[in-house]
Design a protein around this motif. Structure first.
Motif, PDB file in Angstrom:
ATOM      1  N   GLU A 107       0.822  -1.197   0.000  1.00 51.70           N
ATOM      2  CA  GLU A 107       0.000   0.000   0.000  1.00 51.70           C
ATOM      3  C   GLU A 107       0.864   1.258   0.000  1.00 51.70           C
ATOM      4  N   ALA A 108       0.396   2.275  -0.712  1.00 54.19           N
ATOM      5  CA  ALA A 108       1.009   3.600  -0.682  1.00 54.19           C
ATOM      6  C   ALA A 108      -0.127   4.615  -0.635  1.00 54.19           C
ATOM      7  N   GLU A 109      -0.253   5.277   0.511  1.00 52.25           N
ATOM      8  CA  GLU A 109      -1.376   6.190   0.749  1.00 52.25           C
ATOM      9  C   GLU A 109      -2.688   5.439   0.540  1.00 52.25           C
ATOM     10  N   ASP A 110      -3.518   5.842  -0.411  1.00 53.20           N
ATOM     11  CA  ASP A 110      -4.813   5.180  -0.604  1.00 53.20           C
ATOM     12  C   ASP A 110      -4.807   4.260  -1.821  1.00 53.20           C
ATOM     13  N   HIS A 111      -3.644   3.757  -2.202  1.00 57.36           N
ATOM     14  CA  HIS A 111      -3.522   2.921  -3.390  1.00 57.36           C
ATOM     15  C   HIS A 111      -2.879   1.583  -3.043  1.00 57.36           C
ATOM     16  N   LEU A 112      -3.216   0.568  -3.859  1.00 59.14           N
ATOM     17  CA  LEU A 112      -2.669  -0.775  -3.675  1.00 59.14           C
ATOM     18  C   LEU A 112      -1.930  -1.187  -4.943  1.00 59.14           C
ATOM     19  N   LEU A 113      -0.781  -1.821  -4.767  1.00 55.37           N
ATOM     20  CA  LEU A 113       0.045  -2.229  -5.896  1.00 55.37           C
ATOM     21  C   LEU A 113      -0.415  -3.574  -6.442  1.00 55.37           C
ATOM     22  N   TYR A 147       1.104 -11.258   2.576  1.00 56.74           N
ATOM     23  CA  TYR A 147       1.514 -10.281   3.575  1.00 56.74           C
ATOM     24  C   TYR A 147       0.972  -8.911   3.175  1.00 56.74           C
ATOM     25  N   ARG A 148       0.709  -8.065   4.156  1.00 57.68           N
ATOM     26  CA  ARG A 148       0.407  -6.665   3.859  1.00 57.68           C
ATOM     27  C   ARG A 148       1.598  -5.818   4.272  1.00 57.68           C
ATOM     28  N   ALA A 149       1.862  -4.777   3.495  1.00 60.02           N
ATOM     29  CA  ALA A 149       3.060  -3.975   3.705  1.00 60.02           C
ATOM     30  C   ALA A 149       2.799  -2.553   3.230  1.00 60.02           C
ATOM     31  N   ARG A 150       3.728  -1.664   3.557  1.00 61.81           N
ATOM     32  CA  ARG A 150       3.618  -0.263   3.137  1.00 61.81           C
ATOM     33  C   ARG A 150       4.889   0.139   2.413  1.00 61.81           C
ATOM     34  N   LEU A 151       4.712   0.789   1.265  1.00 65.68           N
ATOM     35  CA  LEU A 151       5.845   1.216   0.455  1.00 65.68           C
ATOM     36  C   LEU A 151       6.589   2.359   1.150  1.00 65.68           C
ATOM     37  N   ALA A 152       7.921   2.298   1.089  1.00 65.46           N
ATOM     38  CA  ALA A 152       8.724   3.367   1.672  1.00 65.46           C
ATOM     39  C   ALA A 152       8.523   4.658   0.887  1.00 65.46           C
ATOM     40  N   PRO A 171      -6.433   2.693  -6.871  1.00 64.41           N
ATOM     41  CA  PRO A 171      -7.093   3.148  -5.640  1.00 64.41           C
ATOM     42  C   PRO A 171      -7.709   1.959  -4.904  1.00 64.41           C
ATOM     43  N   VAL A 172      -7.531   1.887  -3.601  1.00 68.12           N
ATOM     44  CA  VAL A 172      -8.067   0.765  -2.833  1.00 68.12           C
ATOM     45  C   VAL A 172      -9.580   0.659  -3.001  1.00 68.12           C
ATOM     46  N   ASP A 173     -10.253   1.782  -3.138  1.00 70.15           N
ATOM     47  CA  ASP A 173     -11.713   1.774  -3.292  1.00 70.15           C
ATOM     48  C   ASP A 173     -12.162   1.560  -4.730  1.00 70.15           C
ATOM     49  N   SER A 200     -11.897 -12.427  -3.346  1.00 76.44           N
ATOM     50  CA  SER A 200     -12.472 -12.398  -2.001  1.00 76.44           C
ATOM     51  C   SER A 200     -11.499 -11.786  -1.005  1.00 76.44           C
ATOM     52  N   MET A 201     -10.234 -12.145  -1.117  1.00 77.81           N
ATOM     53  CA  MET A 201      -9.237 -11.610  -0.200  1.00 77.81           C
ATOM     54  C   MET A 201      -9.089 -10.104  -0.378  1.00 77.81           C
ATOM     55  N   LEU A 202      -9.114  -9.611  -1.626  1.00 83.47           N
ATOM     56  CA  LEU A 202      -9.000  -8.176  -1.885  1.00 83.47           C
ATOM     57  C   LEU A 202     -10.222  -7.420  -1.354  1.00 83.47           C
ATOM     58  N   CYS A 203     -11.400  -8.003  -1.512  1.00 73.50           N
ATOM     59  CA  CYS A 203     -12.616  -7.370  -0.975  1.00 73.50           C
ATOM     60  C   CYS A 203     -12.519  -7.240   0.542  1.00 73.50           C
ATOM     61  N   ARG A 204     -12.056  -8.313   1.199  1.00 72.02           N
ATOM     62  CA  ARG A 204     -11.906  -8.258   2.655  1.00 72.02           C
ATOM     63  C   ARG A 204     -10.882  -7.207   3.056  1.00 72.02           C
ATOM     64  N   TYR A 205      -9.789  -7.135   2.326  1.00 70.59           N
ATOM     65  CA  TYR A 205      -8.749  -6.163   2.650  1.00 70.59           C
ATOM     66  C   TYR A 205      -9.278  -4.734   2.540  1.00 70.59           C
ATOM     67  N   ALA A 206     -10.017  -4.443   1.451  1.00 73.66           N
ATOM     68  CA  ALA A 206     -10.562  -3.095   1.268  1.00 73.66           C
ATOM     69  C   ALA A 206     -11.551  -2.749   2.383  1.00 73.66           C
ATOM     70  N   ARG A 207     -12.386  -3.721   2.768  1.00 74.35           N
ATOM     71  CA  ARG A 207     -13.358  -3.481   3.840  1.00 74.35           C
ATOM     72  C   ARG A 207     -12.653  -3.252   5.178  1.00 74.35           C
ATOM     73  N   GLU A 208     -11.686  -4.099   5.510  1.00 73.37           N
ATOM     74  CA  GLU A 208     -10.989  -3.968   6.788  1.00 73.37           C
ATOM     75  C   GLU A 208     -10.142  -2.696   6.845  1.00 73.37           C
ATOM     76  N   ARG A 209      -9.655  -2.283   5.696  1.00 74.84           N
ATOM     77  CA  ARG A 209      -8.877  -1.036   5.678  1.00 74.84           C
ATOM     78  C   ARG A 209      -9.770   0.155   6.008  1.00 74.84           C
ATOM     79  N   ARG A 210     -10.980   0.151   5.462  1.00 73.01           N
ATOM     80  CA  ARG A 210     -11.918   1.232   5.766  1.00 73.01           C
ATOM     81  C   ARG A 210     -12.261   1.248   7.249  1.00 73.01           C
ATOM     82  N   GLU A 211     -12.367   0.050   7.835  1.00 73.03           N
ATOM     83  CA  GLU A 211     -12.717  -0.060   9.243  1.00 73.03           C
ATOM     84  C   GLU A 211     -11.506   0.105  10.160  1.00 73.03           C
ATOM     85  N   LYS A 212     -10.283   0.113   9.561  1.00 73.17           N
ATOM     86  CA  LYS A 212      -9.029   0.210  10.315  1.00 73.17           C
ATOM     87  C   LYS A 212      -8.944  -0.893  11.366  1.00 73.17           C
ATOM     88  N   ARG A 213      -9.331  -2.071  10.940  1.00 73.82           N
ATOM     89  CA  ARG A 213      -9.360  -3.235  11.849  1.00 73.82           C
ATOM     90  C   ARG A 213      -9.097  -4.485  11.010  1.00 73.82           C
TER      91      ARG A 213
END
Length: 325
Positions: free
Chosen positions: A186-192, A247-252, A267-269, A283-296
């Motif tokens: 992830e980088a800001e609100d985008h997914l690679l 794994y989930r990670a954040r770009l430097a 964009p993640v959304d 399914s995994m990407l849908c869950r990731y986008a939902r959990e990211r919005r919920e920050k959980r």
């Protein structure tokens, strides 16, 4: 009779013979070793073949005119690195007389100490089993001490040029216990995401189980924030196919300016779900986008009855901080 045999041998045109040999479709390898002082040496070669499973032996032919011939003649070990379709440039570098060929590739030691190209289709780390003199080449026979492979497409070679190999990985070729390592970067609100070459989009895949500050991908590397890398999902696609570790990670900061070819941020959304080739990844990407919005976020583990998710509460903390508390 002897005179006729000599005349027949002399009549063979070496240029025409080389072209005839070249009609045999081969892969492309980079063979590597080290000089006595530890300096890595390597060259491109396609005269490679397996020899035996018990003991595990392979061979490669090294030309006596090669600049690294002396190193291969004396070293107790060597590695054979089979190249994938995205490594035409690597093949060219190691076929050249460049002063420092290893500056352009990532490499590591595994078993014998011979340089292993970490972003290769397959690698074999070998101790020298035998050397056989054969005309203007030496046949280098190695005993395999360690090896690794990937589901990438191989780089082919035929008639003096690179060739494309179609459908390189039939279903069931990999053992079901094999695992593909994917990353939600992830980088800001985008997914690679990575183009799969068939009009679809999948996750970037890595060679190693866990990345620190550098994530080694097929075709390049990315800089990550190491403290923000966590296991996210473990699942299978089918019994005959490899499973996935995600794994989930954040770009430097600043790393997005030098993305390897084939990678693109979405964009993640607004992820391209319709172009994701498997139900499990969607399914995994849908869950990731939902959990990211919920920050959980949760950790998903695949099971026969639909899987389990263990939710994580609160921000990540350093282990030393937790134990001190």
């Amino acid at each position: 009779m002897v005179e006729e045999a000599v005349r027949a041998q002399a009549s063979i045109d070496p240029v025409a013979l080389r072209r005839a040999f070249g009609t045999f479709v081969t892969g492309v390898t980079v063979i590597t070793t080290r000089e006595a002082d530890g300096t890595p040496r390597g060259m491109t070669a396609n005269s490679f073949t397996s020899v035996s499973l018990d003991p595990p032996l392979l061979l490669v032919c090294v030309g006596k005119s090669a600049s690294s011939f002396q190193a291969f003649s004396a070293a107790p070990s060597f590695a054979v690195n089979l190249l994938h379709e995205g490594q035409v440039g690597v093949s060219g570098v190691f076929a050249s007389k460049a002063a420092d060929k290893f500056q352009t590739v990532t490499h590591d030691r595994v078993h014998t100490g011979a340089p292993i190209l970490t972003d290769s289709l397959t690698w074999f780390d070998c101790s020298v089993h035998d050397r056989v003199d054969a005309g203007d080449h030496v046949i280098l026979i190695g005993e395999v001490r360690a090896f690794g492979t990937s589901p990438s497409a191989p780089l082919g070679f035929c008639r003096g040029r690179y060739a494309s190999v179609k459908d390189p990985l039939p279903a069931g070729w990999l053992a079901s216990h094999g695992m593909i390592i994917g990353y939600l970067v992830e980088a800001e609100d985008h997914l690679l995401m990575r183009a799969d070459g068939k009009g679809g989009w999948v996750l970037p895949t890595a060679k190693r189980r866990k990345a620190d500050s550098q994530l080694m991908l097929e075709g390049g590397e990315l800089s990550l924030v190491p403290e923000d890398t966590f296991l996210y999902s473990v699942f299978d696609v089918a019994d005959s196919d490899p499973g996935y570790l995600i794994y989930r990670a954040r770009l430097a900061e600043g790393a997005a300016a030098a993305l390897p070819a084939g990678l693109q941020f979405f964009p993640v959304d607004d992820l391209p779900y319709d172009l994701v080739p498997t139900h499990e990844l969607r399914s995994m990407l849908c869950r990731y986008a939902r959990e990211r919005r919920e920050k959980r976020f949760g950790i998903y583990m695949d099971t026969g009855d639909g899987g389990r998710v263990a939710m994580m509460e609160g921000p990540a903390q350093a282990w030393m901080q937790v134990t001190q508390d």
